[in-house]
Motif scaffolding. Structure first.
Motif, PDB file in Angstrom:
ATOM      1  N   GLY A  55       0.814  -1.212   0.000  1.00  0.00           N
ATOM      2  CA  GLY A  55       0.000   0.000   0.000  1.00  0.00           C
ATOM      3  C   GLY A  55       0.841   1.253   0.000  1.00  0.00           C
ATOM      4  N   LEU A  56       1.821   1.325   0.887  1.00  0.00           N
ATOM      5  CA  LEU A  56       2.657   2.520   0.992  1.00  0.00           C
ATOM      6  C   LEU A  56       3.651   2.628  -0.163  1.00  0.00           C
ATOM      7  CD1 LEU A  56       3.293   2.646   4.837  1.00  0.00           C
ATOM      8  CD2 LEU A  56       1.912   4.219   3.494  1.00  0.00           C
ATOM      9  N   LEU A  57       4.282   1.531  -0.519  1.00  0.00           N
ATOM     10  CA  LEU A  57       5.270   1.583  -1.591  1.00  0.00           C
ATOM     11  C   LEU A  57       4.622   1.889  -2.936  1.00  0.00           C
ATOM     12  CD1 LEU A  57       7.534  -1.434  -0.554  1.00  0.00           C
ATOM     13  CD2 LEU A  57       8.072   1.001  -0.344  1.00  0.00           C
ATOM     14  N   THR A  58       3.467   1.293  -3.188  1.00  0.00           N
ATOM     15  CA  THR A  58       2.775   1.564  -4.446  1.00  0.00           C
ATOM     16  C   THR A  58       2.328   3.019  -4.511  1.00  0.00           C
ATOM     17  OG1 THR A  58       2.032  -0.730  -4.590  1.00  0.00           O
ATOM     18  CG2 THR A  58       0.860   0.862  -5.942  1.00  0.00           C
ATOM     19  N   PHE A  59       1.894   3.566  -3.379  1.00  0.00           N
ATOM     20  CA  PHE A  59       1.507   4.981  -3.357  1.00  0.00           C
ATOM     21  C   PHE A  59       2.689   5.889  -3.707  1.00  0.00           C
ATOM     22  CE2 PHE A  59       1.521   8.984  -0.993  1.00  0.00           C
ATOM     23  CZ  PHE A  59       0.465   9.626  -1.638  1.00  0.00           C
ATOM     24  N   ALA A  60       3.851   5.634  -3.098  1.00  0.00           N
ATOM     25  CA  ALA A  60       5.017   6.468  -3.380  1.00  0.00           C
ATOM     26  C   ALA A  60       5.433   6.345  -4.839  1.00  0.00           C
ATOM     27  CB  ALA A  60       6.173   6.080  -2.461  1.00  0.00           C
ATOM     28  N   ARG A  61       5.398   5.135  -5.364  1.00  0.00           N
ATOM     29  CA  ARG A  61       5.771   4.939  -6.770  1.00  0.00           C
ATOM     30  C   ARG A  61       4.775   5.624  -7.699  1.00  0.00           C
ATOM     31  NH1 ARG A  61       7.282  -1.384  -7.368  1.00  0.00           N
ATOM     32  NH2 ARG A  61       8.636  -0.647  -9.053  1.00  0.00           N
ATOM     33  N   ALA A  62       3.487   5.520  -7.375  1.00  0.00           N
ATOM     34  CA  ALA A  62       2.467   6.167  -8.197  1.00  0.00           C
ATOM     35  C   ALA A  62       2.626   7.682  -8.180  1.00  0.00           C
ATOM     36  CB  ALA A  62       1.073   5.774  -7.707  1.00  0.00           C
ATOM     37  N   THR A  63       2.999   8.228  -7.027  1.00  0.00           N
ATOM     38  CA  THR A  63       3.194   9.674  -6.919  1.00  0.00           C
ATOM     39  C   THR A  63       4.279  10.159  -7.871  1.00  0.00           C
ATOM     40  OG1 THR A  63       2.475   9.687  -4.598  1.00  0.00           O
ATOM     41  CG2 THR A  63       3.814  11.544  -5.337  1.00  0.00           C
ATOM     42  N   VAL A  64       5.397   9.464  -7.899  1.00  0.00           N
ATOM     43  CA  VAL A  64       6.498   9.856  -8.773  1.00  0.00           C
ATOM     44  C   VAL A  64       6.125   9.645 -10.239  1.00  0.00           C
ATOM     45  CG1 VAL A  64       8.886   9.327  -9.432  1.00  0.00           C
ATOM     46  CG2 VAL A  64       8.246   9.441  -7.010  1.00  0.00           C
ATOM     47  N   THR A  65       5.480   8.530 -10.535  1.00  0.00           N
ATOM     48  CA  THR A  65       5.093   8.257 -11.922  1.00  0.00           C
ATOM     49  C   THR A  65       4.108   9.293 -12.438  1.00  0.00           C
ATOM     50  OG1 THR A  65       5.471   5.876 -11.655  1.00  0.00           O
ATOM     51  CG2 THR A  65       4.041   6.563 -13.461  1.00  0.00           C
ATOM     52  N   ALA A  66       3.112   9.632 -11.614  1.00  0.00           N
ATOM     53  CA  ALA A  66       2.109  10.622 -12.033  1.00  0.00           C
ATOM     54  C   ALA A  66       2.724  12.008 -12.184  1.00  0.00           C
ATOM     55  CB  ALA A  66       0.969  10.651 -11.024  1.00  0.00           C
ATOM     56  N   ARG A  67       3.684  12.322 -11.339  1.00  0.00           N
ATOM     57  CA  ARG A  67       4.292  13.660 -11.347  1.00  0.00           C
ATOM     58  C   ARG A  67       5.358  13.813 -12.421  1.00  0.00           C
ATOM     59  NH1 ARG A  67       7.216  14.345  -6.019  1.00  0.00           N
ATOM     60  NH2 ARG A  67       8.784  13.137  -7.160  1.00  0.00           N
ATOM     61  N   ASP A  68       6.215  12.779 -12.550  1.00  0.00           N
ATOM     62  CA  ASP A  68       7.399  12.904 -13.399  1.00  0.00           C
ATOM     63  C   ASP A  68       7.391  11.984 -14.616  1.00  0.00           C
ATOM     64  OD1 ASP A  68       8.294  14.638 -11.426  1.00  0.00           O
ATOM     65  OD2 ASP A  68       9.472  13.095 -10.401  1.00  0.00           O
ATOM     66  N   GLY A  69       6.457  11.054 -14.682  1.00  0.00           N
ATOM     67  CA  GLY A  69       6.409  10.128 -15.809  1.00  0.00           C
ATOM     68  C   GLY A  69       7.490   9.071 -15.796  1.00  0.00           C
ATOM     69  N   ARG A  70       8.054   8.782 -14.616  1.00  0.00           N
ATOM     70  CA  ARG A  70       9.113   7.773 -14.538  1.00  0.00           C
ATOM     71  C   ARG A  70       8.785   6.732 -13.482  1.00  0.00           C
ATOM     72  NH1 ARG A  70      13.027   8.778 -10.432  1.00  0.00           N
ATOM     73  NH2 ARG A  70      12.572  10.694  -9.252  1.00  0.00           N
ATOM     74  N   LEU A  71       9.425   5.590 -13.614  1.00  0.00           N
ATOM     75  CA  LEU A  71       9.250   4.500 -12.670  1.00  0.00           C
ATOM     76  C   LEU A  71      10.394   4.492 -11.671  1.00  0.00           C
ATOM     77  CD1 LEU A  71       8.323   1.661 -15.206  1.00  0.00           C
ATOM     78  CD2 LEU A  71       6.757   3.139 -13.928  1.00  0.00           C
ATOM     79  N   ILE A  72      10.098   4.124 -10.422  1.00  0.00           N
ATOM     80  CA  ILE A  72      11.141   4.007  -9.414  1.00  0.00           C
ATOM     81  C   ILE A  72      11.039   2.647  -8.745  1.00  0.00           C
ATOM     82  CG2 ILE A  72      11.253   6.485  -9.000  1.00  0.00           C
ATOM     83  CD1 ILE A  72       9.673   5.990  -6.380  1.00  0.00           C
ATOM     84  N   SER A  73      12.118   2.224  -8.132  1.00  0.00           N
ATOM     85  CA  SER A  73      12.155   0.939  -7.445  1.00  0.00           C
ATOM     86  C   SER A  73      11.479   1.041  -6.076  1.00  0.00           C
ATOM     87  CB  SER A  73      13.607   0.483  -7.250  1.00  0.00           C
ATOM     88  OG  SER A  73      14.263   1.331  -6.317  1.00  0.00           O
ATOM     89  N   LYS A  74      11.248  -0.099  -5.463  1.00  0.00           N
ATOM     90  CA  LYS A  74      10.696  -0.109  -4.116  1.00  0.00           C
ATOM     91  C   LYS A  74      11.664   0.518  -3.112  1.00  0.00           C
ATOM     92  CE  LYS A  74       7.657  -4.063  -4.844  1.00  0.00           C
ATOM     93  NZ  LYS A  74       7.367  -5.482  -4.542  1.00  0.00           N
ATOM     94  N   ARG A  75      12.956   0.316  -3.320  1.00  0.00           N
ATOM     95  CA  ARG A  75      13.947   0.927  -2.426  1.00  0.00           C
ATOM     96  C   ARG A  75      13.872   2.452  -2.510  1.00  0.00           C
ATOM     97  NH1 ARG A  75      18.812  -0.807  -0.057  1.00  0.00           N
ATOM     98  NH2 ARG A  75      18.737  -2.799  -1.180  1.00  0.00           N
ATOM     99  N   GLU A  76      13.755   2.972  -3.727  1.00  0.00           N
ATOM    100  CA  GLU A  76      13.624   4.421  -3.902  1.00  0.00           C
ATOM    101  C   GLU A  76      12.324   4.922  -3.287  1.00  0.00           C
ATOM    102  OE1 GLU A  76      15.582   5.747  -8.021  1.00  0.00           O
ATOM    103  OE2 GLU A  76      14.258   4.016  -8.231  1.00  0.00           O
ATOM    104  N   ALA A  77      11.252   4.159  -3.459  1.00  0.00           N
ATOM    105  CA  ALA A  77       9.957   4.548  -2.888  1.00  0.00           C
ATOM    106  C   ALA A  77      10.040   4.615  -1.371  1.00  0.00           C
ATOM    107  CB  ALA A  77       8.881   3.560  -3.324  1.00  0.00           C
ATOM    108  N   LEU A  78      10.722   3.656  -0.787  1.00  0.00           N
ATOM    109  CA  LEU A  78      10.862   3.623   0.664  1.00  0.00           C
ATOM    110  C   LEU A  78      11.584   4.874   1.168  1.00  0.00           C
ATOM    111  CD1 LEU A  78      10.199   1.687   3.021  1.00  0.00           C
ATOM    112  CD2 LEU A  78      12.471   0.689   2.717  1.00  0.00           C
ATOM    113  N   ALA A  79      12.614   5.287   0.440  1.00  0.00           N
ATOM    114  CA  ALA A  79      13.366   6.484   0.835  1.00  0.00           C
ATOM    115  C   ALA A  79      12.530   7.758   0.702  1.00  0.00           C
ATOM    116  CB  ALA A  79      14.631   6.597  -0.008  1.00  0.00           C
TER     117      ALA A  79
END
Length: 245
Positions: free
Chosen positions: A167-191
């Motif tokens: 739930g939390l990691l997918t939210f962080a990844r979705a935030t970056v993807t929606a904002r910047d159009g890029r994908l990030i790893s779970k480690r990056e999402a956690l940070a």
């Protein structure tokens, strides 16, 4: 390495259905793979539609892999060149030790184009249409709004590690993807999560379970963690989907 041995055995077994290509995506291809913890996310492209005979062979080869230590983590969707470009079409998939059908999402398709790992045959660019930034953004926002937001209200789910983590990691990844159009790893999402306002003690709990060997959580912490996660995630998803980034 157990992972590479399982992948090699799986690709060799797939020769029985003559795949056009076999690809890895997710953490297995993009980094941050944790053996025994991460899933082995795979895509196989078959030369033609799945006949009853091919279906039987696929079920049999997965059954024969069951005794492999990492086999429960191996997930594979089966596409064909004729159906591969439809992001809404459900494809035959082996996951969680059973066969069913589900779509290959725009996130998976973008992963394959960006860093897909070719295990056999043709490259993703030869068989899959590219995913536009608009398509990717619309998908992640829709998933947050239609899948994750309703589930925040189901309190029992959030007493489970997997729901808190995803739930939390997918939210962080979705935030970056929606904002910047890029994908990030779970480690990056956690940070990124603390900077997005997520409860720090829950973030550290996820980090410990993903990269360490913590003791099992107490009943008190499980209940508190669930409440903290739900209290944060509901409003956070609402703000993200309302903004549209």
């Amino acid at each position: 390495m157990q992972t590479e041995k399982l992948l090699d055995r799986f690709v060799r077994a797939l020769a029985a259905v003559d795949p056009v290509a076999v690809w890895a995506h997710g953490s297995l291809a993009g980094g941050d793979y944790q053996q025994g913890r991460s899933d082995l996310d795979l895509i196989a492209v078959l030369p033609a539609s799945v006949s009853p005979g091919v279906l039987w062979r696929i079920a049999l080869l997965h059954a024969r892999l069951r005794r492999e230590p990492l086999a429960p983590k191996l997930h594979c969707s089966y596409l064909t060149p004729q159906t591969a470009d439809d992001p809404d079409r459900p494809h035959l998939t082996w996951a969680h030790q059973e066969l069913f059908r589900r779509p290959v999402t725009p996130v998976t398709r973008r992963e394959l184009h960006a860093f897909g790992r070719v295990l056999h045959g043709r490259v993703p660019e030869a068989l899959l249409a590219p995913v536009s930034d608009r398509e990717l953004r619309d998908f992640v926002l829709r998933e947050q709004r239609e899948y994750w937001r309703p589930r925040v209200g189901r309190a029992s789910l959030w007493r489970q590690d997997v729901w808190v983590d995803l739930g939390l990691l997918t939210f962080a990844r979705a935030t970056v993807t929606a904002r910047d159009g890029r994908l990030i790893s779970k480690r990056e999402a956690l940070a990124l999560l603390p900077g997005l306002g997520a409860p720090v003690e829950v973030v550290e709990d996820i980090r410990g379970r993903r990269y360490g060997n913590p003791a099992p959580p107490t009943e008190e912490w499980t209940a508190r963690r669930a409440a903290l996660t739900r209290d944060y995630l509901g409003p956070a998803i609402d703000a993200l989907t309302a903004s549209g980034c």
